[in-house]
Scaffold this active site. Structure first.
Site, short mmCIF file in Angstrom:
data_model
loop_
_atom_site.label_atom_id
_atom_site.label_comp_id
_atom_site.label_asym_id
_atom_site.label_seq_id
_atom_site.Cartn_x
_atom_site.Cartn_y
_atom_site.Cartn_z
N GLU A 81 43.71 44.81 56.98
CA GLU A 81 42.69 43.93 56.42
C GLU A 81 42.65 42.63 57.22
O GLU A 81 43.59 42.32 57.96
CB GLU A 81 42.95 43.62 54.94
CG GLU A 81 44.19 42.83 54.68
CD GLU A 81 44.47 42.62 53.20
OE1 GLU A 81 44.98 41.54 52.86
OE2 GLU A 81 44.18 43.53 52.39
N GLU A 136 40.50 40.15 41.87
CA GLU A 136 41.21 39.16 42.68
C GLU A 136 40.57 39.03 44.06
O GLU A 136 40.15 40.02 44.65
CB GLU A 136 42.67 39.56 42.81
CG GLU A 136 43.36 39.62 41.46
CD GLU A 136 44.87 39.78 41.56
OE1 GLU A 136 45.44 39.60 42.65
OE2 GLU A 136 45.47 40.10 40.52
N GLU A 144 41.69 43.00 45.18
CA GLU A 144 41.95 44.15 44.32
C GLU A 144 41.41 43.87 42.93
O GLU A 144 41.08 42.74 42.60
CB GLU A 144 43.44 44.46 44.23
CG GLU A 144 44.26 43.39 43.52
CD GLU A 144 45.75 43.69 43.48
OE1 GLU A 144 46.16 44.80 43.88
OE2 GLU A 144 46.50 42.81 43.05
N ASN A 162 42.74 44.49 39.02
CA ASN A 162 43.76 44.95 38.08
C ASN A 162 43.03 45.40 36.83
O ASN A 162 42.40 44.58 36.15
CB ASN A 162 44.75 43.83 37.76
CG ASN A 162 45.65 43.55 38.94
OD1 ASN A 162 46.32 44.44 39.42
ND2 ASN A 162 45.63 42.32 39.42
#
Length: 186
Positions: free
Chosen positions: A52, A127, A140, A142
């Site tokens: 990334e 996030e 990501e 959650n």
């Protein structure tokens, strides 16, 4: 590479910063790949690695969302969890003191769009990594209520646990985005 350096290699099954390597050249990337793959296999039983963009002087900012599975999704502002030790959050600030209202709005819209795209039904946290220029990148999601949710509840006055239970029972969200107000700083 097409996205340019610096880049970060990470183990796909990792956590806690294990197996993260910053690479600033093709040579560093080549040397780091095998090491990250071995760390991932040893620590997580999975040698998967992904690449990334590495955002220098980054902030870790998250957006609390809740969706009813019927297309309604709400965003509850931002929490800045950039103060970390060993890649674990130490302090949560809400709203993020670093980002502008325009960036906060754009991040909320992106988080809502993501949750709507998958017809999300529950509370969750999207996030992002935010650069010093306030550019932001998805990190990501959650798909659970995180331990930090009381920070968001404190500044919105909204009981996220109750709302999560209600949507789990098939109820629609009882409020709209316009009803979500920030009433302080926590």
């Amino acid at each position: 590479t097409e996205i340019g350096y610096p880049l970060m290699l990470k183990s796909t099954a990792g956590g806690g910063g294990i197996g993260m390597r910053i690479c600033r050249s093709d040579k560093e990337l080549e040397l780091a790949f095998d090491a990250v793959q071995q760390l991932a296999a040893n620590n997580f039983g999975n040698d998967g690695v992904f690449l990334e963009r590495y955002v220098e002087v980054a902030r870790h900012v998250e957006v609390q969302v809740i969706g009813d599975g019927e297309g309604s999704v709400l965003a509850f502002g931002t929490r800045d969890c950039s103060v970390q030790r060993r890649h674990q959050k130490v302090i949560e600030e809400a709203p993020s003191p670093f980002i502008s209202d325009e960036t906060r709005q754009a991040m909320g819209e992106q988080a809502v769009a993501l949750a709507k795209a998958v017809k999300y039904q529950s509370a969750g946290t999207v996030e992002f990594v935010v650069g010093k220029d306030q550019s932001f990148y998805f990190l990501e999601m959650n798909t659970r209520l995180q331990v930090e949710h009381p920070v968001t509840e404190a500044i919105t006055g909204i009981d996220l646990v109750e709302m999560m239970i209600r949507v789990a029972h098939g109820e629609k969200l009882p409020i709209t985005q316009a009803d979500v107000k920030r009433n302080g700083w926590a």
